[in-house]
Design a protein around this motif. Structure first.
Motif, PDB file in Angstrom:
ATOM      1  N   PHE A 113      -6.496   2.123   1.897  1.00 59.12           N
ATOM      2  CA  PHE A 113      -5.907   2.423   0.598  1.00 59.12           C
ATOM      3  C   PHE A 113      -5.337   1.133   0.017  1.00 59.12           C
ATOM      4  CE2 PHE A 113      -1.892   3.517  -1.620  1.00 59.12           C
ATOM      5  CZ  PHE A 113      -2.425   4.180  -2.713  1.00 59.12           C
ATOM      6  N   SER A 114      -5.676   0.821  -1.244  1.00 60.89           N
ATOM      7  CA  SER A 114      -5.234  -0.422  -1.886  1.00 60.89           C
ATOM      8  C   SER A 114      -4.107  -0.216  -2.875  1.00 60.89           C
ATOM      9  CB  SER A 114      -6.398  -1.075  -2.629  1.00 60.89           C
ATOM     10  OG  SER A 114      -7.440  -1.344  -1.745  1.00 60.89           O
ATOM     11  N   THR A 132      -1.952   0.844 -19.082  1.00 58.74           N
ATOM     12  CA  THR A 132      -2.287   0.950 -17.669  1.00 58.74           C
ATOM     13  C   THR A 132      -1.183   0.422 -16.768  1.00 58.74           C
ATOM     14  OG1 THR A 132      -3.391  -1.206 -17.652  1.00 58.74           O
ATOM     15  CG2 THR A 132      -4.763   0.729 -18.162  1.00 58.74           C
ATOM     16  N   SER A 133      -1.143   0.961 -15.569  1.00 57.56           N
ATOM     17  CA  SER A 133      -0.189   0.526 -14.556  1.00 57.56           C
ATOM     18  C   SER A 133      -0.840   0.709 -13.194  1.00 57.56           C
ATOM     19  CB  SER A 133       1.089   1.362 -14.655  1.00 57.56           C
ATOM     20  OG  SER A 133       2.059   0.878 -13.773  1.00 57.56           O
ATOM     21  N   PHE A 134      -0.493  -0.151 -12.234  1.00 62.73           N
ATOM     22  CA  PHE A 134      -1.062  -0.060 -10.890  1.00 62.73           C
ATOM     23  C   PHE A 134      -0.021  -0.523  -9.884  1.00 62.73           C
ATOM     24  CE2 PHE A 134      -3.599  -1.361  -7.235  1.00 62.73           C
ATOM     25  CZ  PHE A 134      -4.522  -0.325  -7.141  1.00 62.73           C
ATOM     26  N   ILE A 135       0.212   0.299  -8.871  1.00 60.05           N
ATOM     27  CA  ILE A 135       1.161  -0.043  -7.808  1.00 60.05           C
ATOM     28  C   ILE A 135       0.386  -0.329  -6.525  1.00 60.05           C
ATOM     29  CG2 ILE A 135       1.577   2.412  -7.281  1.00 60.05           C
ATOM     30  CD1 ILE A 135       4.480   1.613  -6.560  1.00 60.05           C
ATOM     31  N   GLN A 136       0.667  -1.479  -5.926  1.00 58.74           N
ATOM     32  CA  GLN A 136      -0.026  -1.901  -4.706  1.00 58.74           C
ATOM     33  C   GLN A 136       0.372  -1.016  -3.525  1.00 58.74           C
ATOM     34  OE1 GLN A 136      -2.393  -4.257  -4.579  1.00 58.74           O
ATOM     35  NE2 GLN A 136      -2.157  -4.746  -6.753  1.00 58.74           N
ATOM     36  N   ALA A 137      -0.505  -0.938  -2.534  1.00 58.15           N
ATOM     37  CA  ALA A 137      -0.324  -0.060  -1.383  1.00 58.15           C
ATOM     38  C   ALA A 137       0.998  -0.269  -0.666  1.00 58.15           C
ATOM     39  CB  ALA A 137      -1.488  -0.238  -0.409  1.00 58.15           C
ATOM     40  N   ASP A 138       1.407  -1.522  -0.450  1.00 54.28           N
ATOM     41  CA  ASP A 138       2.644  -1.749   0.306  1.00 54.28           C
ATOM     42  C   ASP A 138       3.860  -1.172  -0.411  1.00 54.28           C
ATOM     43  OD1 ASP A 138       2.385  -3.709  -1.670  1.00 54.28           O
ATOM     44  OD2 ASP A 138       3.201  -5.312  -0.428  1.00 54.28           O
ATOM     45  N   GLN A 139       3.961  -1.360  -1.726  1.00 54.98           N
ATOM     46  CA  GLN A 139       5.053  -0.790  -2.509  1.00 54.98           C
ATOM     47  C   GLN A 139       4.959   0.730  -2.524  1.00 54.98           C
ATOM     48  OE1 GLN A 139       4.638  -3.339  -6.254  1.00 54.98           O
ATOM     49  NE2 GLN A 139       6.772  -2.697  -6.333  1.00 54.98           N
ATOM     50  N   LEU A 188       5.878   4.040 -11.758  1.00 53.78           N
ATOM     51  CA  LEU A 188       5.125   4.687 -10.691  1.00 53.78           C
ATOM     52  C   LEU A 188       5.946   4.638  -9.409  1.00 53.78           C
ATOM     53  CD1 LEU A 188       1.534   3.237 -11.226  1.00 53.78           C
ATOM     54  CD2 LEU A 188       2.325   5.538 -11.791  1.00 53.78           C
ATOM     55  N   THR A 189       6.062   5.775  -8.739  1.00 56.39           N
ATOM     56  CA  THR A 189       6.763   5.874  -7.460  1.00 56.39           C
ATOM     57  C   THR A 189       5.959   6.832  -6.589  1.00 56.39           C
ATOM     58  OG1 THR A 189       8.820   5.808  -8.727  1.00 56.39           O
ATOM     59  CG2 THR A 189       9.039   6.273  -6.413  1.00 56.39           C
ATOM     60  N   ALA A 190       6.104   6.711  -5.270  1.00 57.36           N
ATOM     61  CA  ALA A 190       5.405   7.625  -4.365  1.00 57.36           C
ATOM     62  C   ALA A 190       6.342   8.079  -3.252  1.00 57.36           C
ATOM     63  CB  ALA A 190       4.187   6.937  -3.762  1.00 57.36           C
ATOM     64  N   TYR A 191       6.098   9.302  -2.815  1.00 57.97           N
ATOM     65  CA  TYR A 191       6.865   9.894  -1.726  1.00 57.97           C
ATOM     66  C   TYR A 191       5.903  10.524  -0.740  1.00 57.97           C
ATOM     67  CZ  TYR A 191      10.401   9.527  -5.361  1.00 57.97           C
ATOM     68  OH  TYR A 191      11.213   9.054  -6.338  1.00 57.97           O
ATOM     69  N   GLU A 192       6.122  10.271   0.540  1.00 54.48           N
ATOM     70  CA  GLU A 192       5.261  10.869   1.550  1.00 54.48           C
ATOM     71  C   GLU A 192       5.482  12.378   1.585  1.00 54.48           C
ATOM     72  OE1 GLU A 192       3.849  10.190   6.176  1.00 54.48           O
ATOM     73  OE2 GLU A 192       5.602   9.107   5.416  1.00 54.48           O
ATOM     74  N   VAL A 193       4.400  13.131   1.661  1.00 55.89           N
ATOM     75  CA  VAL A 193       4.477  14.579   1.750  1.00 55.89           C
ATOM     76  C   VAL A 193       4.526  14.936   3.219  1.00 55.89           C
ATOM     77  CG1 VAL A 193       3.295  16.756   1.247  1.00 55.89           C
ATOM     78  CG2 VAL A 193       3.180  14.865  -0.395  1.00 55.89           C
ATOM     79  N   ARG A 194       5.546  15.656   3.594  1.00 54.62           N
ATOM     80  CA  ARG A 194       5.708  16.010   5.026  1.00 54.62           C
ATOM     81  C   ARG A 194       5.451  17.467   5.244  1.00 54.62           C
ATOM     82  NH1 ARG A 194       7.722  11.572   7.594  1.00 54.62           N
ATOM     83  NH2 ARG A 194       8.789  10.105   6.273  1.00 54.62           N
TER      84      ARG A 194
END
Length: 194
Positions: A113-114, A132-139, A188-194
């Motif tokens: 995943f990039s 457009t917006s793009f968030i890198q995998a590490d962030q 853009l933000t991400a949260y792991e789904v548990r």
């Protein structure tokens, strides 16, 4: 196999994934959140995308005769962003969406995943600005937010540049001073789904 490769290459040129296959049972789910603030109008088109790249294409990819090198293998998979409110959209991204497989008879291609991105358009009409917006995998994986600023004057379109792609800036001071008080943001933000 050569006809299959030719057909796959044509598919990639037309925006498809070629020989690449989706993982039928991905498990590493993250929720992608897009938040918009201070926009000068609504967005009728809100599209998400997750990008995946093969990390070992030199060992597994198709060799291009003209160069003797393997071509980069990448896939951008759509992410359905559902409207939560006028300023928030959410969708699911799977880190393991792509299937590791031997596509060219040279060994198993390993996908990684990039990052993930979003594209906004006012109404979807031809000629409108694509924000457009793009968030890198590490962030993304770390749950860090990425906020980009965009000039209000580019909404809904830049008359002199049809279909303008506005990538904005993380630092609002990169815009001319007269534009800095007329900006909107997409985060853009991400949260792991548990």
């Amino acid at each position: 196999m050569n006809q299959e490769i030719t057909t796959a290459e044509q598919d990639v040129e037309n925006g498809g994934r070629g020989l690449a296959k989706l993982n039928p049972s991905p498990r590493q789910a993250f929720e992608l959140v897009l938040s918009i603030a201070d926009a000068p109008g609504a967005f009728a088109v809100v599209e998400g995308v997750a990008q995946y790249d093969v990390t070992n294409e030199q060992e597994c990819g198709r060799i291009i005769p003209a160069t003797g090198m393997a071509a980069r293998i990448t896939s951008q998979e759509p992410v359905q962003l559902k409207k939560v409110s006028d300023t928030e959209y959410r969708g699911t991204v799977y880190l393991d969406r792509m299937l590791d497989e031997d596509y060219y008879g040279r060994g198993v291609c390993t996908w990684s995943f990039s990052g993930a991105g979003a594209m906004l358009k006012a109404t979807g009409a031809d000629g409108e600005t694509r924000f457009t917006s793009f968030i890198q995998a590490d962030q993304f994986i770390a749950g860090k937010a990425l906020t980009r600023h965009y000039p209000n004057r580019d909404y809904p379109r830049v008359e002199s540049v049809p279909d303008f792609g506005q990538a904005g800036h993380e630092d609002p001071t990169r815009f001319r001073p007269e534009l800095q008080d007329a900006l909107f943001t997409a985060t853009l933000t991400a949260y792991e789904v548990r």
